[in-house]
Write a protein that holds these residues in place. Structure first.
Motif, mmCIF file in Angstrom:
data_model
loop_
_atom_site.group_PDB
_atom_site.id
_atom_site.type_symbol
_atom_site.label_atom_id
_atom_site.label_comp_id
_atom_site.label_asym_id
_atom_site.label_seq_id
_atom_site.Cartn_x
_atom_site.Cartn_y
_atom_site.Cartn_z
ATOM 1 N N MET A 289 0.941 -1.345 0.046
ATOM 2 C CA MET A 289 -0.443 0.323 -0.180
ATOM 3 C C MET A 289 0.921 1.188 0.030
ATOM 4 S SD MET A 289 -1.654 -0.134 3.777
ATOM 5 C CE MET A 289 -1.535 1.377 4.095
ATOM 6 N N LYS A 290 0.447 2.462 -0.506
ATOM 7 C CA LYS A 290 0.598 3.790 -0.523
ATOM 8 C C LYS A 290 0.872 4.214 0.441
ATOM 9 C CE LYS A 290 1.812 4.285 -5.938
ATOM 10 N NZ LYS A 290 3.160 3.289 -5.315
ATOM 11 N N ILE A 291 1.806 5.328 1.283
ATOM 12 C CA ILE A 291 1.382 5.917 2.468
ATOM 13 C C ILE A 291 1.856 7.286 2.304
ATOM 14 C CG2 ILE A 291 0.851 4.492 4.441
ATOM 15 C CD1 ILE A 291 3.350 4.353 5.202
ATOM 16 N N THR A 292 2.369 8.259 2.797
ATOM 17 C CA THR A 292 2.922 9.771 2.887
ATOM 18 C C THR A 292 4.313 8.804 4.278
ATOM 19 O OG1 THR A 292 1.220 10.690 4.241
ATOM 20 C CG2 THR A 292 1.490 10.922 1.492
ATOM 21 N N LEU A 293 5.508 9.642 4.069
ATOM 22 C CA LEU A 293 6.365 10.131 4.656
ATOM 23 C C LEU A 293 5.675 10.208 6.273
ATOM 24 C CD1 LEU A 293 8.984 8.928 5.510
ATOM 25 C CD2 LEU A 293 9.482 10.759 4.296
ATOM 26 N N GLU A 294 5.234 10.925 6.500
ATOM 27 C CA GLU A 294 4.737 11.739 7.409
ATOM 28 C C GLU A 294 3.913 10.044 8.644
ATOM 29 O OE1 GLU A 294 1.835 14.346 8.084
ATOM 30 O OE2 GLU A 294 2.415 15.018 9.870
ATOM 31 N N ARG A 295 3.797 9.676 8.462
ATOM 32 C CA ARG A 295 3.191 7.981 9.145
ATOM 33 C C ARG A 295 3.911 7.554 9.576
ATOM 34 N NH1 ARG A 295 -1.417 4.370 7.318
ATOM 35 N NH2 ARG A 295 -1.597 3.039 8.599
ATOM 36 N N ILE A 296 5.521 7.533 8.709
ATOM 37 C CA ILE A 296 5.872 6.776 9.492
ATOM 38 C C ILE A 296 7.383 7.096 10.623
ATOM 39 C CG2 ILE A 296 6.111 4.208 8.478
ATOM 40 C CD1 ILE A 296 8.570 3.830 6.958
ATOM 41 N N ALA A 297 8.038 8.995 9.722
ATOM 42 C CA ALA A 297 8.853 9.257 10.403
ATOM 43 C C ALA A 297 8.932 11.019 10.313
ATOM 44 C CB ALA A 297 9.641 8.893 8.854
ATOM 45 N N HIS A 298 9.250 10.800 10.656
ATOM 46 C CA HIS A 298 9.699 12.946 11.090
ATOM 47 C C HIS A 298 11.065 13.441 10.591
ATOM 48 C CE1 HIS A 298 11.582 12.670 15.668
ATOM 49 N NE2 HIS A 298 11.269 10.896 15.683
ATOM 50 N N THR A 299 11.177 14.382 10.207
ATOM 51 C CA THR A 299 12.100 14.866 9.945
ATOM 52 C C THR A 299 12.720 16.342 10.784
ATOM 53 O OG1 THR A 299 9.828 16.964 8.384
ATOM 54 C CG2 THR A 299 11.494 14.677 7.553
ATOM 55 N N ARG A 300 13.885 17.149 10.054
ATOM 56 C CA ARG A 300 13.841 18.249 10.890
ATOM 57 C C ARG A 300 15.077 18.878 9.570
ATOM 58 N NH1 ARG A 300 16.027 19.971 16.611
ATOM 59 N NH2 ARG A 300 13.678 19.632 16.842
ATOM 60 N N SER A 301 15.274 20.029 9.392
ATOM 61 C CA SER A 301 15.400 20.438 8.032
ATOM 62 C C SER A 301 16.344 21.705 8.293
ATOM 63 C CB SER A 301 15.353 20.113 6.946
ATOM 64 O OG SER A 301 14.433 21.081 5.972
ATOM 65 N N GLY A 302 17.735 21.679 7.725
ATOM 66 C CA GLY A 302 18.645 23.181 8.158
ATOM 67 C C GLY A 302 20.010 24.212 6.598
ATOM 68 N N ASP A 303 20.910 24.653 7.533
ATOM 69 C CA ASP A 303 21.415 24.418 6.327
ATOM 70 C C ASP A 303 22.769 24.416 7.011
ATOM 71 O OD1 ASP A 303 20.888 27.150 8.278
ATOM 72 O OD2 ASP A 303 21.993 28.133 6.421
ATOM 73 N N LYS A 304 23.805 24.554 6.525
ATOM 74 C CA LYS A 304 24.960 25.120 6.109
ATOM 75 C C LYS A 304 26.075 25.799 5.147
ATOM 76 C CE LYS A 304 27.354 22.556 9.643
ATOM 77 N NZ LYS A 304 26.326 23.313 11.272
ATOM 78 N N GLY A 305 25.709 26.902 4.662
ATOM 79 C CA GLY A 305 26.056 27.371 3.503
ATOM 80 C C GLY A 305 24.840 27.146 2.727
ATOM 81 N N ASP A 306 25.254 26.946 1.271
ATOM 82 C CA ASP A 306 24.868 26.345 0.005
ATOM 83 C C ASP A 306 23.846 25.005 -0.012
ATOM 84 O OD1 ASP A 306 22.927 27.300 -1.744
ATOM 85 O OD2 ASP A 306 24.418 26.970 -2.958
ATOM 86 N N LEU A 307 24.618 24.209 1.460
ATOM 87 C CA LEU A 307 24.312 23.048 1.176
ATOM 88 C C LEU A 307 23.052 22.611 2.222
ATOM 89 C CD1 LEU A 307 26.983 20.836 2.915
ATOM 90 C CD2 LEU A 307 26.112 21.254 0.588
ATOM 91 N N SER A 308 21.753 21.960 2.006
ATOM 92 C CA SER A 308 21.076 22.133 3.233
ATOM 93 C C SER A 308 20.667 20.084 3.677
ATOM 94 C CB SER A 308 19.180 22.100 2.312
ATOM 95 O OG SER A 308 18.401 21.958 3.902
ATOM 96 N N ASN A 309 20.771 19.568 4.749
ATOM 97 C CA ASN A 309 20.953 18.544 4.961
ATOM 98 C C ASN A 309 18.833 18.552 6.069
ATOM 99 O OD1 ASN A 309 20.919 19.453 7.827
ATOM 100 N ND2 ASN A 309 21.361 17.468 8.010
ATOM 101 N N ILE A 310 18.456 17.289 5.415
ATOM 102 C CA ILE A 310 17.287 16.993 6.272
ATOM 103 C C ILE A 310 17.570 15.800 7.195
ATOM 104 C CG2 ILE A 310 14.992 16.118 5.509
ATOM 105 C CD1 ILE A 310 15.554 17.661 2.383
ATOM 106 N N GLY A 311 17.311 15.353 7.778
ATOM 107 C CA GLY A 311 17.462 14.430 9.573
ATOM 108 C C GLY A 311 15.660 14.047 9.176
#
Lengths: 417, 109
Positions: free
Chosen positions: B1-23
């Motif tokens: 079945m299809k679900i959105t990621l929100e159902r099983i995960a949580h996230t946080r994102s931010g920056d370092k210069g022109d990089l972004s990271n997503i946990g």
């Protein structure tokens, strides 16, 4: 065990937080992290306009407000000094003469930029004429040295965020400079609390809808042990939440390779962390890097961003016509921009056009600021939201990292008389 | 079945210069294998193809059941240079929660 609380995650964080952190429960060290990448650029602009500024101006009055309560009880460690730590320390001393204030100097490389070796010169060659500030990231040991003077308040410039808390542990527990695992554990603790409430439920996608009492959210505290392990907590009675999900979100915040989290003191391996019920243990570290990161700010031109908002029906179509009009007029004027960028915010009932330009020619950017507001009369119907007048022109002070052999950076501690 | 990621995960994102990271963190450690299989660097790169112009690298933190994505050339120059509303990559994390992933009912538990 010592308690280290962080009550400022950036310059602009909640003003009441440090006061509550001191007043609402037991505490040994108060850390305040004022610096983000963009902050050094902002502070540099301020020092350019007034050589007596260039530090977090909120900090000296805060120390005056807290002076009676912290004296002899709580030590304060802050990178509030920005690009002018000595001026910051003197202002603290002026406003709170009863406090012993020490300052860590030596991170500022601006006067030595051309004497730091060929390898460094090559890294900065492309931006050398535009450089406005250059500061090496400083680790925990010079800060611990400042604490050893018996100071109530230790102020530095570009002290690495996570090193603020580590410095308290190094000072209290006497950790050696090559005690990699303990240092790494202390850095992990510092990283968890460096962004304030991001560790206690703020900006947290796991807990936001049900977060208790967000208006009175508690800032994070480490209960740190001499063996390097620690517990993350907050004062009882405060809002927010202590949970592993929130702590994990902060662990992965603004990191790259989790096996190698670089700091001036140690390289921490985040894949070795054991986290259970807000207790952290098991952290492993590798020897500190031979090169220190240098935070460089430089002039990179000018920019301006304007907005205008259109109603529906067909709000998007109205934004598209307005954007095309602005672009055509910029082309007719032959304004030389390095970049132009449009975003549409809202829906078809109400949508804002946000249009920005940047370039090296200030006059051209200034000319652009006269191109948004006329759309109120000449563009699609209903254009509104222009009450702030034409958009401001801002200098772009950009950030660039460089790397420098650590032997080139000599720190020193001064007690402010 | 299809679900959105929100159902099983949580996230946080931010920056370092022109990089972004997503946990990306599993809401329960038993979802971590699903994250490993479904949330690949290629999919994240594709999901943000309009905004991210450089490579995307994925790192694994099995100890906290999390993945870390590093997105290069992600912020129009980043920080004070970027003309974007989200110059610091703050919204990438929340947006990624809309990613559609494939799971079995067994895996959802």
């Amino acid at each position: 065990m010592i308690r280290i609380g962080n009550a400022q995650g950036f310059w602009g964080d909640w003003l009441e937080a440090p006061v509550r952190m001191v007043e609402q429960g037991p505490l040994d060290y108060l850390t305040l992290d004022y610096l983000a990448e963009v902050t050094m650029s902002i502070l540099q602009k301020q020092r350019k306009e007034d050589p007596a500024l260039g530090y977090a101006r909120d900090f000296p009055p805060l120390m005056a407000r807290l002076a009676a309560e912290i004296a002899g009880r709580v030590k304060v460690i802050a990178n509030a000094g920005g690009v002018n730590p000595l001026a910051c320390a003197r202002e603290v001393k002026r406003l709170a003469p009863g406090l012993k204030v020490a300052v860590v100097l030596g991170d500022d490389l601006m006067d030595r930029l051309d004497d730091l070796g060929d390898e460094f010169s090559e890294q900065i060659a492309a931006i050398r004429p535009q450089i406005l500030s250059a500061n090496a990231y400083i680790g925990a040991f010079p800060v611990a040295e400042a604490l050893a003077t018996g100071a109530d308040v230790v102020i530095g410039g570009r002290i690495a965020d996570a090193a603020l808390a580590l410095a308290a542990m190094v000072h209290e527990f006497g950790w050696a400079e090559d005690d990699w695992d303990r240092l790494a554990s202390g850095i992990v603790g510092g990283h968890i609390i460096e962004c304030g409430t991001q560790a206690t439920g703020g900006n947290c996608s796991a807990a936001w809808e049900t977060l208790p009492d967000p208006a009175n959210i508690g800032y994070p505290i480490l209960e740190a042990e001499p063996d390097g392990t620690f517990r993350v907590t907050k004062h009882s009675g405060t809002g927010g939440v202590i949970c592993d999900a929130c702590i994990k979100e902060q662990l992965v915040y603004e990191i790259q390779d989790p096996r190698q989290y670089f700091t001036p003191d140690v390289i921490a391996n985040f894949t070795t962390i054991t986290l259970k019920d807000a207790h952290v243990s098991g952290v492993k570290g590798q020897p500190r890097p031979q090169k220190l990161k240098v935070s460089i700010s430089y002039h990179a031109g000018w920019r301006s961003i304007g907005t205008i908002t259109f109603p529906g029906p067909q709000a998007r179509r109205r934004c598209e016509i307005a954007e095309a009009t602005v672009r055509e007029r910029i082309a007719q004027l032959r304004l030389p921009f390095d970049a132009m960028h449009a975003e549409y915010l809202g829906d078809d009932q109400l949508m804002q056009l946000r249009f920005g330009v940047r370039g090296k020619d200030r006059k051209a950017v200034d000319r652009f600021t006269r191109e948004m507001i006329p759309l109120v009369l000449s563009g699609p119907p209903g254009g509104t939201g222009y009450g702030e007048g034409r958009p401001a022109v801002r200098e772009i002070v950009a950030y660039a990292p460089a790397y420098l052999d650590r032997d080139q950076v000599k720190t020193r501690v001064e007690v402010v008389a | 079945m299809k679900i959105t990621l929100e159902r099983i995960a949580h996230t946080r994102s931010g920056d370092k210069g022109d990089l972004s990271n997503i946990g990306v963190i599993a809401r329960d450690p038993r979802y971590y294998p699903v994250l490993l299989r479904e949330v690949t660097a290629e999919r994240v790169k594709h999901y943000f193809s309009d905004l991210v112009h450089g490579p995307v690298t994925r790192y694994e933190l099995p100890n906290v059941a999390a993945l870390n994505f590093v997105l290069e050339e992600a912020l129009d120059g980043g920080g004070t240079v970027s003309l974007r509303l989200d110059a610091q990559g703050k919204i990438f994390g929340s947006q990624l929660l809309g990613l559609e992933i494939e799971v079995t009912e067994d895996e959802l538990g």
